[in-house]
Design a protein around this motif. Structure first.
Motif, PDB file in Angstrom:
ATOM      1  N   UNK A   1       0.868  -1.176   0.000  1.00 14.63           N
ATOM      2  CA  UNK A   1       0.000   0.000   0.000  1.00 14.63           C
ATOM      3  C   UNK A   1       0.911   1.234   0.000  1.00 14.63           C
TER       4      UNK A   1
ATOM      5  N   UNK B   1      -5.584 -16.026  -4.021  1.00 17.00           N
ATOM      6  CA  UNK B   1      -6.422 -14.887  -4.394  1.00 17.00           C
ATOM      7  C   UNK B   1      -5.566 -13.655  -4.658  1.00 17.00           C
TER       8      UNK B   1
ATOM      9  N   UNK C   1      -3.227 -14.733  -9.179  1.00 15.16           N
ATOM     10  CA  UNK C   1      -3.429 -15.718 -10.226  1.00 15.16           C
ATOM     11  C   UNK C   1      -2.477 -15.440 -11.384  1.00 15.16           C
TER      12      UNK C   1
ATOM     13  N   UNK D   1      -1.664 -15.680 -15.056  1.00 12.79           N
ATOM     14  CA  UNK D   1      -2.449 -15.920 -16.272  1.00 12.79           C
ATOM     15  C   UNK D   1      -1.940 -17.101 -17.093  1.00 12.79           C
TER      16      UNK D   1
ATOM     17  N   UNK E   1       6.127 -15.834 -11.280  1.00 14.70           N
ATOM     18  CA  UNK E   1       5.108 -14.797 -11.489  1.00 14.70           C
ATOM     19  C   UNK E   1       4.579 -14.264 -10.154  1.00 14.70           C
TER      20      UNK E   1
ATOM     21  N   UNK F   1      -1.466  -2.080  -6.134  1.00 19.41           N
ATOM     22  CA  UNK F   1      -2.068  -3.412  -6.038  1.00 19.41           C
ATOM     23  C   UNK F   1      -2.353  -4.055  -7.402  1.00 19.41           C
ATOM     24  N   UNK F   2      -3.042  -3.311  -8.268  1.00 22.25           N
ATOM     25  CA  UNK F   2      -3.459  -3.904  -9.547  1.00 22.25           C
ATOM     26  C   UNK F   2      -2.241  -4.084 -10.440  1.00 22.25           C
ATOM     27  N   UNK F   3      -2.160  -5.251 -11.075  1.00 19.18           N
ATOM     28  CA  UNK F   3      -0.957  -5.571 -11.825  1.00 19.18           C
ATOM     29  C   UNK F   3      -0.589  -4.500 -12.855  1.00 19.18           C
ATOM     30  N   UNK F   4      -1.552  -4.079 -13.666  1.00 27.04           N
ATOM     31  CA  UNK F   4      -1.219  -3.116 -14.710  1.00 27.04           C
ATOM     32  C   UNK F   4      -0.832  -1.761 -14.127  1.00 27.04           C
TER      33      UNK F   4
ATOM     34  N   UNK G   1       2.717  -2.070 -12.994  1.00 32.72           N
ATOM     35  CA  UNK G   1       3.675  -1.965 -14.105  1.00 32.72           C
ATOM     36  C   UNK G   1       3.801  -0.513 -14.553  1.00 32.72           C
ATOM     37  N   UNK G   2       2.681   0.188 -14.610  1.00 30.50           N
ATOM     38  CA  UNK G   2       2.737   1.616 -14.944  1.00 30.50           C
ATOM     39  C   UNK G   2       3.621   2.362 -13.955  1.00 30.50           C
TER      40      UNK G   2
ATOM     41  N   UNK H   1       4.912  -9.822 -17.672  1.00 27.32           N
ATOM     42  CA  UNK H   1       4.238  -9.659 -18.966  1.00 27.32           C
ATOM     43  C   UNK H   1       4.618 -10.724 -19.984  1.00 27.32           C
TER      44      UNK H   1
END
Lengths: 225, 375
Positions: free
Chosen positions: B129, B204, B207, B209, B224, B238-241, B244-245, B266
């Motif tokens: 966080x 949870x 995951x 891909x 991964x 938190x969110x993968x994308x 990466x950003x 990726x």
């Protein structure tokens, strides 16, 4: 930006804490508020649990009251306190839960979340004082309504095992010591917290099979049509 | 702590304290209990209904593994709940003896709602966080260096495991504790590690891909999941994308780590994900003291050139040569800066790309675009 290797949308468990705040709960109101604070605080302290399980609090007595709209409690800066008084109208509570689910589920989907079947944790210390609670409950858990929730109930005081079994779809628990209300409240909310923590780890709704201080109430058998 | 034999009788452990997990905790154990005689150790007793036949061979190998690993073994024992002994009773394996997380890691966390404090172990979940989120809980806001310290330890554990054919599978927010005052880590639930692949373990929010539900989890899955955990802890996102950003704007001295993380997160070919050892190395090498460098080779910058590198297989920087970008696909290179990751100082060396002979000079303007990207 989107990168290769799509990751699945994150699951969210809409969790409805439905509290009986009728007049008979008055002796336990301090315990109820204190334990509620601990539960919300604990969830807010764990980002992974708070992200997974959004929480709504609904109280009911003569009417139902939306105390806390479904939310990620990480963002909360205060916790509502409830007071007690009035009748024990189950039907009002069931109608409000259904109404809120119809608001909350689309909103979560709009946020890009995949939504698990909502789960209702209901605590009551008495039997229903209204006449139409069975109809309201039937509408809430109607098989033809795709958003129907799981319902888990906890009773103490004058709560009736027969009624609890009718308003539960998964599990029902009745306090072993009917008059140890504060203990029952603490155990109920503690078990709710454990359920959310465990569910957030597995991604499934991990309901308790036994709860300290409660005995399990048998639910009616389900038969195939 | 080390005075336990690889196999121990339950009776020899003395009386057990109360379980630290509730009756509905589920999983493979019916309870995790402290030893009254040694509160730093826990007896994890298997649930015979969930784990009727534990893999005794694998457990014994895990118990004995640190003995053969020198410094790596010491690290496993200090930063993980590495199993100490297999617990038997009546000739049956009934559990495993594991160390508890060090009490010194516990810290007081204040509720942002009520302001009340509670001293407890803190999951690494919280480190994933933003700083201000953590500070609101009365904890010291971790800066990038603190986050890096944690990530180095996580990557080191992952590298040791993968280097020894051990699959953990369960990298997640919940399975590592973080000591916010000294940035120590403690990885738990390692006693169920496997040697080689194992049945799918759902985690949870982690995951992979390329390891969908139902597919066995293996070293690539660990790559991964751990890379995602490290990227989250490094960025506080938190969110993968989004992670990466965020990595794309991270300080230049962390670009080496960024590139390995992005590669793992990726990659569309699980067999080609960069190894965790590589990740551990670039994290170890990253230092703001080398703020003018872009990677571990002390390359200060990549200058555009009018043509191909001066010599096939070499790129000249100043008076020396360094390894050129290892990829030859220009679309990948645009996102992937040089991948030299060794600690050695800048020296002239050959470009060891196995397929160097097949390398063709990049198109005009490529180096400029690359430079712009990194600047």
């Amino acid at each position: 930006m989107t990168y290769p290797g799509t990751t699945p949308a994150s699951d969210c468990l809409p969790t409805y804490i439905v509290l009986d705040t009728s007049g008979s709960m008055n002796p336990h109101v301090a315990s109820l508020n204190k334990t509620l604070e601990v539960v919300v605080d604990s969830v807010a302290d764990s980002p992974r649990v708070a992200e997974f399980a959004h929480i709504s609090i609904i109280s009911f007595n003569t009417r139902a009251h939306l105390i806390l709209p479904l939310t990620d409690v990480q963002g909360l800066t205060s916790i509502p306190e409830v007071g007690c008084g009035g009748e024990t109208n189950y039907g009002e509570a069931f109608r409000m839960v259904k109404e809120r689910i119809n608001v909350d589920v689309p909103e979560l989907r709009h946020q890009g979340r995949t939504v698990l079947r909502p789960t209702v944790f209901m605590l009551t210390d008495g039997g229903p004082t209204d006449d139409d609670w069975q109809e309201s409950f039937a509408e809430l858990v109607d098989d033809s309504w795709s958003r129907r929730p799981h319902v888990v109930t906890f009773g103490f005081g004058d709560a009736n095992a027969g009624v609890l079994s009718q308003i539960s779809t998964k599990m029902a628990f009745l306090a072993k010591d009917a008059y140890a209300g504060n203990t029952a409240i603490t155990n109920f909310l503690g078990e709710l917290l454990r359920t959310l923590i465990k569910s957030s780890s597995t991604g499934n709704v991990e309901l308790p099979t036994e709860v300290e201080g409660f005995k399990t109430v048998s639910l009616p058998r389900e038969y195939m049509e | 702590m080390t005075g336990y034999p690889p196999i121990v009788e339950l009776a020899d452990l003395g009386p057990l304290g109360p379980s630290i997990v509730g009756p509905n905790a589920g999983g493979e154990s019916i309870g995790i209990q402290t030893l009254d005689d040694d509160p730093e150790m826990l007896a994890k007793l298997y649930n015979p209904r969930r784990l009727a036949r534990p893999d005794i061979g694998a457990l014994d190998r895990l118990v004995g593994l640190p003995e053969h690993l020198g410094a790596d073994g010491v690290r496993l024992r200090s930063t993980t709940s590495w199993p100490r002994s297999r617990i038997v009773s009546g000739g049956r394996t009934i559990g495993v003896l594991i160390p508890a997380a060090p009490k010194a890691m516990a810290a007081e966390v204040q509720s942002p709602i009520t302001g009340k404090g509670e001293t407890r172990l803190i999951e690494v979940d919280l480190l994933a966080k933003p700083d201000e989120y953590i500070a609101r809980r009365g904890l010291p806001a971790p800066g990038l260096l603190d986050r890096l310290t944690v990530c180095r330890q996580l990557a080191a554990v992952g590298a040791i495991l993968s280097g020894n054919g051990v699959v953990y599978a369960d990298w997640s927010y919940a399975n590592t504790f973080w000591g916010p005052h000294d940035n120590t880590v403690f990885v738990i639930d390692v006693d169920s590690c496997s040697f080689g692949s194992r049945g799918h373990v759902q985690t949870v929010g982690f995951e992979d891909p390329l390891t969908p539900i139902g597919v066995r989890v293996d070293a690539a899955t660990d790559q991964y999941r751990l890379a995602l955990l490290i990227a989250r802890c490094l960025t506080g996102m938190r969110e993968r994308d989004e992670v990466i950003d965020e990595l794309s704007s991270i300080d230049p001295w962390l670009h080496g780590a960024r590139d390995v993380l992005v590669d793992i997160l990726t990659s569309t070919d699980r067999g080609r994900r960069l190894p965790l050892r590589r990740l551990a190395d670039v994290l170890d090498q990253a230092s703001p003291d080398r703020s003018s460098t872009v990677d571990g080779a002390n390359v200060t910058k990549w200058r555009p050139r009018g043509g191909p590198p001066a010599q096939r297989g070499h790129v000249t920087v100043g008076s020396s040569s360094v390894q050129a970008p290892s990829a030859v696909k220009t679309n990948q290179m645009a996102r992937t800066p040089p991948t030299q990751a060794r600690r050695s100082p800048l020296t002239t060396r050959s470009w060891n790309l196995p397929n160097a002979a097949a390398w063709t000079p990049p198109k005009k303007g490529f180096w400029r675009r690359l430079l712009d990207r990194w600047n």
